[in-house]
Design a protein around this motif. Structure first.
Motif, mmCIF file in Angstrom:
data_model
loop_
_atom_site.group_PDB
_atom_site.id
_atom_site.type_symbol
_atom_site.label_atom_id
_atom_site.label_comp_id
_atom_site.label_asym_id
_atom_site.label_seq_id
_atom_site.Cartn_x
_atom_site.Cartn_y
_atom_site.Cartn_z
ATOM 1 N N GLN A 122 0.833 -1.205 0.000
ATOM 2 C CA GLN A 122 0.000 0.000 0.000
ATOM 3 C C GLN A 122 0.869 1.258 0.000
ATOM 4 O OE1 GLN A 122 -2.288 -0.642 3.576
ATOM 5 N NE2 GLN A 122 -4.113 -1.284 2.450
ATOM 6 N N SER A 123 1.887 1.256 0.847
ATOM 7 C CA SER A 123 2.762 2.430 0.966
ATOM 8 C C SER A 123 3.474 2.716 -0.349
ATOM 9 C CB SER A 123 3.786 2.200 2.084
ATOM 10 O OG SER A 123 3.157 1.909 3.312
ATOM 11 N N LYS A 124 4.004 1.681 -0.966
ATOM 12 C CA LYS A 124 4.701 1.853 -2.243
ATOM 13 C C LYS A 124 3.752 2.344 -3.329
ATOM 14 C CE LYS A 124 8.247 -1.683 -1.356
ATOM 15 N NZ LYS A 124 8.770 -3.009 -1.768
ATOM 16 N N GLY A 127 2.953 6.075 -2.918
ATOM 17 C CA GLY A 127 4.056 6.899 -3.409
ATOM 18 C C GLY A 127 4.122 6.936 -4.930
ATOM 19 N N ALA A 128 3.911 5.782 -5.558
ATOM 20 C CA ALA A 128 3.940 5.724 -7.023
ATOM 21 C C ALA A 128 2.825 6.571 -7.623
ATOM 22 C CB ALA A 128 3.815 4.271 -7.486
ATOM 23 N N ALA A 129 1.646 6.565 -6.989
ATOM 24 C CA ALA A 129 0.523 7.350 -7.492
ATOM 25 C C ALA A 129 0.803 8.849 -7.363
ATOM 26 C CB ALA A 129 -0.753 6.984 -6.742
ATOM 27 N N PHE A 130 1.399 9.269 -6.260
ATOM 28 C CA PHE A 130 1.742 10.690 -6.092
ATOM 29 C C PHE A 130 2.723 11.136 -7.178
ATOM 30 C CE2 PHE A 130 -0.577 10.696 -2.298
ATOM 31 C CZ PHE A 130 -0.552 11.947 -1.708
ATOM 32 N N PRO A 241 -6.283 3.640 0.169
ATOM 33 C CA PRO A 241 -4.961 3.411 -0.440
ATOM 34 C C PRO A 241 -4.992 3.124 -1.936
ATOM 35 C CG PRO A 241 -5.074 2.307 1.679
ATOM 36 C CD PRO A 241 -6.461 2.840 1.394
ATOM 37 N N ASP A 242 -5.971 2.338 -2.384
ATOM 38 C CA ASP A 242 -5.995 1.956 -3.802
ATOM 39 C C ASP A 242 -6.706 2.980 -4.672
ATOM 40 O OD1 ASP A 242 -8.569 1.535 -2.916
ATOM 41 O OD2 ASP A 242 -8.790 -0.454 -3.810
ATOM 42 N N GLU A 243 -7.204 4.077 -4.073
ATOM 43 C CA GLU A 243 -7.919 5.079 -4.860
ATOM 44 C C GLU A 243 -7.001 6.172 -5.415
ATOM 45 O OE1 GLU A 243 -12.393 4.855 -2.872
ATOM 46 O OE2 GLU A 243 -10.948 6.340 -2.090
ATOM 47 N N TRP A 244 -5.781 6.300 -4.876
ATOM 48 C CA TRP A 244 -4.887 7.347 -5.364
ATOM 49 C C TRP A 244 -4.570 7.150 -6.852
ATOM 50 C CZ3 TRP A 244 -4.214 11.616 -2.748
ATOM 51 C CH2 TRP A 244 -4.380 11.592 -1.349
ATOM 52 N N ALA A 245 -4.343 5.921 -7.236
ATOM 53 C CA ALA A 245 -3.989 5.644 -8.637
ATOM 54 C C ALA A 245 -5.159 5.875 -9.578
ATOM 55 C CB ALA A 245 -3.498 4.202 -8.767
ATOM 56 N N LYS A 246 -6.381 5.974 -9.031
ATOM 57 C CA LYS A 246 -7.581 6.121 -9.864
ATOM 58 C C LYS A 246 -8.042 7.569 -9.975
ATOM 59 C CE LYS A 246 -9.083 1.583 -8.196
ATOM 60 N NZ LYS A 246 -10.101 0.860 -7.400
ATOM 61 N N LEU A 247 -7.385 8.497 -9.275
ATOM 62 C CA LEU A 247 -7.798 9.907 -9.349
ATOM 63 C C LEU A 247 -7.689 10.414 -10.783
ATOM 64 C CD1 LEU A 247 -6.224 11.532 -6.148
ATOM 65 C CD2 LEU A 247 -8.627 10.996 -6.572
#
Length: 247
Positions: A122-124, A127-130, A241-247
């Motif tokens: 989740q942490s990785k 960071g990748a999404a940011f 956690p899994d929603e950052w990549a979907k923004l």
């Protein structure tokens, strides 16, 4: 002959109960007996919650929270900066109040709850999404607990520890202790970030609840706040956690 008689009576009783249930009837209870767990009144579970479980006010506030910003609007706002993003640390092996354990030491990760494999991933992924979404980050502030600063390191590659984000060393808190935690964390939530950037905080559930009335759940959830420059803030959104990549 006592044991066989009891067994026969038990079988007959079970049969009668099953018959009554099938007919829509109810078994009688003595007036001085407590109702069974199935018939006890329970607090209505929040949307998506576990049916039958009683929820605290903070848990209900978390479940009922409505985003003011979401999707492209939220991403655009974050890319412009000016927000505080408060993360509850990522998933741990188990959830218990290690802060109340007299053997727990802040400088010894082996005495504390640890991130599990899911929490590390989740942490990785956060960071990748940011990085992918070009969300600018200035300060990354964490508690002194290993699960918090390791979440930050895995996601953002850095951290700055602040003891104001630590639990008080108790499992249950008095009203005075809740106020103390609120006083500790509120200045961090209301501090304006550097122009064009966001502040990331990685902390814990009880401190955020003390300041906002919201119990952040599950582990890894983040709340986006916008400081108003006058000692207050607006809660804009929560992000799993899994929603950052979907923004």
């Amino acid at each position: 002959m006592t044991q066989p008689n009891q067994a026969i009576k038990l079988v007959m009783a079970l049969g009668l109960t099953a018959t009554l249930a099938a007919c829509g009837g109810e078994t009688a209870t003595n007036g001085d007996q407590s109702p069974t767990a199935e018939s006890s009144p329970t607090t209505e579970s929040p949307e998506g919650g576990e049916e039958g479980k009683e929820y605290s006010e903070g848990e209900k506030a978390n479940a009922e929270f409505k985003d003011k910003l979401s999707g492209p609007e939220l991403l655009s706002a974050l890319q412009k900066g000016g927000h505080v993003i408060y993360f509850r640390h990522a998933q741990t092996e188990k959830d218990y109040a290690d802060q109340a354990d007299p053997k727990m030491k802040l400088d010894d990760c082996e005495t504390q709850r640890k991130l599990n494999d899911l929490g590390i991933q989740q942490s990785k992924d956060i960071g990748a999404a940011f990085t992918e979404k070009k969300i600018p980050v200035d300060k990354v502030i964490t508690s002194e607990y290993c699960r918090a600063w390791k979440t930050a390191d895995l996601a953002f590659g850095r951290h700055e520890k602040n003891p104001k984000l630590n639990f008080l060393p108790f499992e249950d808190y008095t009203d005075e202790q809740v106020e103390e935690m609120k006083a500790n964390v509120t200045p961090l939530l209301t501090a304006a970030p550097e122009d064009g950037k966001n502040t990331v905080i990685v902390g814990h559930d009880d401190l955020f609840e003390a300041a906002t009335g919201i119990y952040p759940d599950p582990q890894g959830i983040a709340y986006v706040l916008t400081p108003d420059g006058s000692g207050g803030f607006t809660l804009q959104a929560n992000v799993l956690p899994d929603e950052w990549a979907k923004l």
